[in-house]
Design a protein around this motif. Structure first.
Motif, short mmCIF file in Angstrom:
data_model
loop_
_atom_site.label_atom_id
_atom_site.label_comp_id
_atom_site.label_asym_id
_atom_site.label_seq_id
_atom_site.Cartn_x
_atom_site.Cartn_y
_atom_site.Cartn_z
N LYS A 62 21.80 21.89 -13.97
CA LYS A 62 21.20 20.99 -14.96
C LYS A 62 19.83 21.47 -15.42
CE LYS A 62 21.85 16.57 -14.72
NZ LYS A 62 21.93 15.17 -14.23
N ALA A 63 19.13 22.22 -14.59
CA ALA A 63 17.83 22.75 -15.00
C ALA A 63 17.98 23.71 -16.18
CB ALA A 63 17.16 23.45 -13.83
N PRO A 66 20.99 21.29 -19.59
CA PRO A 66 20.71 19.86 -19.46
C PRO A 66 21.80 18.94 -20.01
CG PRO A 66 19.24 20.88 -21.07
CD PRO A 66 20.01 21.98 -20.42
#
Length: 75
Positions: A62-63, A66
């Motif tokens: 997710k970093a 996103p």
């Protein structure tokens, strides 16, 4: 999106897992942007470790991607 996830897994997740005798497989990505993963090796079968590991993998993915909603470990 699947290719981008594989790139993150290859670069940021799998080297550490493989060094410890484990691995992760990208099973799929559904239309709701939920990513299914399967842990293998020493990671497979340890429920508490699987949850913690999935959270670490989710944070890495997710970093960089996103739009992923969350990761779901599957058997």
């Amino acid at each position: 999106m699947r290719l981008r996830i594989e790139e993150v897994l290859d670069r940021d997740v799998r080297p550490e897992l493989r060094a410890d005798g484990g691995d992760v497989e990208l099973v799929g990505v559904d239309e709701d942007r939920i990513v299914q993963i399967r842990l293998s090796g020493v990671c497979q079968g340890c429920s508490s470790a699987a949850i913690a590991l999935a959270m670490r993998i989710e944070a890495a993915v997710k970093a960089q991607i996103p739009e992923v909603r969350f990761l779901e470990p599957v058997p």
